[in-house]
Design a protein around this motif. Sequence first.
Motif, mmCIF file in Angstrom:
data_model
loop_
_atom_site.group_PDB
_atom_site.id
_atom_site.type_symbol
_atom_site.label_atom_id
_atom_site.label_comp_id
_atom_site.label_asym_id
_atom_site.label_seq_id
_atom_site.Cartn_x
_atom_site.Cartn_y
_atom_site.Cartn_z
ATOM 1 N N ILE A 74 0.851 -1.192 0.000
ATOM 2 C CA ILE A 74 0.000 0.000 0.000
ATOM 3 C C ILE A 74 0.885 1.241 0.000
ATOM 4 O O ILE A 74 2.053 1.177 0.389
ATOM 5 N N ALA A 75 0.330 2.352 -0.445
ATOM 6 C CA ALA A 75 1.017 3.642 -0.388
ATOM 7 C C ALA A 75 0.281 4.523 0.611
ATOM 8 O O ALA A 75 -0.953 4.598 0.596
ATOM 9 N N VAL A 76 1.042 5.158 1.500
ATOM 10 C CA VAL A 76 0.468 6.032 2.529
ATOM 11 C C VAL A 76 1.346 7.265 2.667
ATOM 12 O O VAL A 76 2.517 7.251 2.283
ATOM 13 N N PRO A 77 0.807 8.355 3.235
ATOM 14 C CA PRO A 77 1.654 9.512 3.530
ATOM 15 C C PRO A 77 2.699 9.133 4.577
ATOM 16 O O PRO A 77 2.449 8.285 5.439
ATOM 17 N N ILE A 78 3.841 9.755 4.519
ATOM 18 C CA ILE A 78 4.909 9.421 5.464
ATOM 19 C C ILE A 78 4.497 9.703 6.906
ATOM 20 O O ILE A 78 4.986 9.063 7.833
ATOM 21 N N SER A 79 3.562 10.618 7.111
ATOM 22 C CA SER A 79 3.090 10.903 8.469
ATOM 23 C C SER A 79 2.261 9.764 9.049
ATOM 24 O O SER A 79 1.955 9.765 10.239
ATOM 25 N N ALA A 80 1.923 8.767 8.236
ATOM 26 C CA ALA A 80 1.114 7.632 8.698
ATOM 27 C C ALA A 80 1.968 6.512 9.279
ATOM 28 O O ALA A 80 1.437 5.474 9.672
ATOM 29 N N ILE A 81 3.307 6.718 9.334
ATOM 30 C CA ILE A 81 4.175 5.684 9.895
ATOM 31 C C ILE A 81 5.170 6.288 10.883
ATOM 32 O O ILE A 81 5.416 7.494 10.880
ATOM 33 N N GLU A 82 5.720 5.408 11.726
ATOM 34 C CA GLU A 82 6.796 5.818 12.626
ATOM 35 C C GLU A 82 7.719 4.626 12.851
ATOM 36 O O GLU A 82 7.320 3.479 12.659
ATOM 37 N N THR A 83 8.944 4.920 13.249
ATOM 38 C CA THR A 83 9.889 3.845 13.532
ATOM 39 C C THR A 83 9.453 3.106 14.797
ATOM 40 O O THR A 83 8.756 3.665 15.639
ATOM 41 N N LEU A 84 9.873 1.862 14.909
ATOM 42 C CA LEU A 84 9.569 1.079 16.102
ATOM 43 C C LEU A 84 10.480 1.521 17.245
ATOM 44 O O LEU A 84 11.612 1.947 17.024
ATOM 45 N N ARG A 85 9.962 1.413 18.476
ATOM 46 C CA ARG A 85 10.720 1.816 19.665
ATOM 47 C C ARG A 85 10.940 0.601 20.572
ATOM 48 O O ARG A 85 10.164 -0.355 20.546
ATOM 49 N N SER A 86 11.940 0.681 21.401
ATOM 50 C CA SER A 86 12.274 -0.437 22.286
ATOM 51 C C SER A 86 11.263 -0.636 23.406
ATOM 52 O O SER A 86 11.243 -1.692 24.035
ATOM 53 N N ASP A 87 10.392 0.357 23.654
ATOM 54 C CA ASP A 87 9.398 0.198 24.718
ATOM 55 C C ASP A 87 8.051 -0.313 24.187
ATOM 56 O O ASP A 87 7.055 -0.289 24.891
ATOM 57 N N GLU A 88 8.025 -0.804 22.951
ATOM 58 C CA GLU A 88 6.798 -1.330 22.351
ATOM 59 C C GLU A 88 6.873 -2.858 22.287
ATOM 60 O O GLU A 88 7.960 -3.424 22.178
ATOM 61 N N ILE A 89 5.689 -3.501 22.341
ATOM 62 C CA ILE A 89 5.615 -4.951 22.173
ATOM 63 C C ILE A 89 4.648 -5.274 21.035
ATOM 64 O O ILE A 89 3.795 -4.457 20.683
ATOM 65 N N LEU A 90 4.784 -6.460 20.465
ATOM 66 C CA LEU A 90 3.913 -6.873 19.369
ATOM 67 C C LEU A 90 2.688 -7.588 19.902
ATOM 68 O O LEU A 90 2.721 -8.179 20.982
ATOM 69 N N ALA A 91 1.610 -7.550 19.132
ATOM 70 C CA ALA A 91 0.369 -8.243 19.480
ATOM 71 C C ALA A 91 -0.190 -8.869 18.211
ATOM 72 O O ALA A 91 0.196 -8.510 17.099
ATOM 73 N N VAL A 92 -1.095 -9.808 18.355
ATOM 74 C CA VAL A 92 -1.715 -10.482 17.218
ATOM 75 C C VAL A 92 -3.203 -10.257 17.262
ATOM 76 O O VAL A 92 -3.810 -10.271 18.335
ATOM 77 N N ARG A 93 -3.817 -10.054 16.100
ATOM 78 C CA ARG A 93 -5.258 -9.922 15.979
ATOM 79 C C ARG A 93 -5.673 -10.466 14.614
ATOM 80 O O ARG A 93 -4.845 -10.607 13.720
ATOM 81 N N THR A 94 -6.948 -10.745 14.456
ATOM 82 C CA THR A 94 -7.477 -11.197 13.167
ATOM 83 C C THR A 94 -7.643 -9.991 12.263
ATOM 84 O O THR A 94 -8.125 -8.933 12.704
ATOM 85 N N LEU A 95 -7.243 -10.142 11.007
ATOM 86 C CA LEU A 95 -7.376 -9.071 10.031
ATOM 87 C C LEU A 95 -8.846 -8.837 9.725
ATOM 88 O O LEU A 95 -9.565 -9.789 9.391
#
Length: 82
Positions: A57-78
Amino acid sequence: MTMELDREVSLTRELPEYGLRAGNIATLVDFVPHPSNGEEGCVLEIFNAIGESLTEIAVPISAIETLRSDEILAVRTLAKVS
């Protein structure tokens, strides 16, 4: 904030047209200029939890950010896009 190609980033906003939510992870594939001098964009590749490519997909650059060390991943159904 420096963003590098082929790195994982997170979405900063909901993208209901793709069934995506803020915080979902994507891989930054490319940067693209706006066709009429607006905000720069980027191309993201979206993967499922087992690493299969779902879409790009194409999105504006303001729609993303780099990952940080204080974040964790989660799983959900699409969510299904209608």
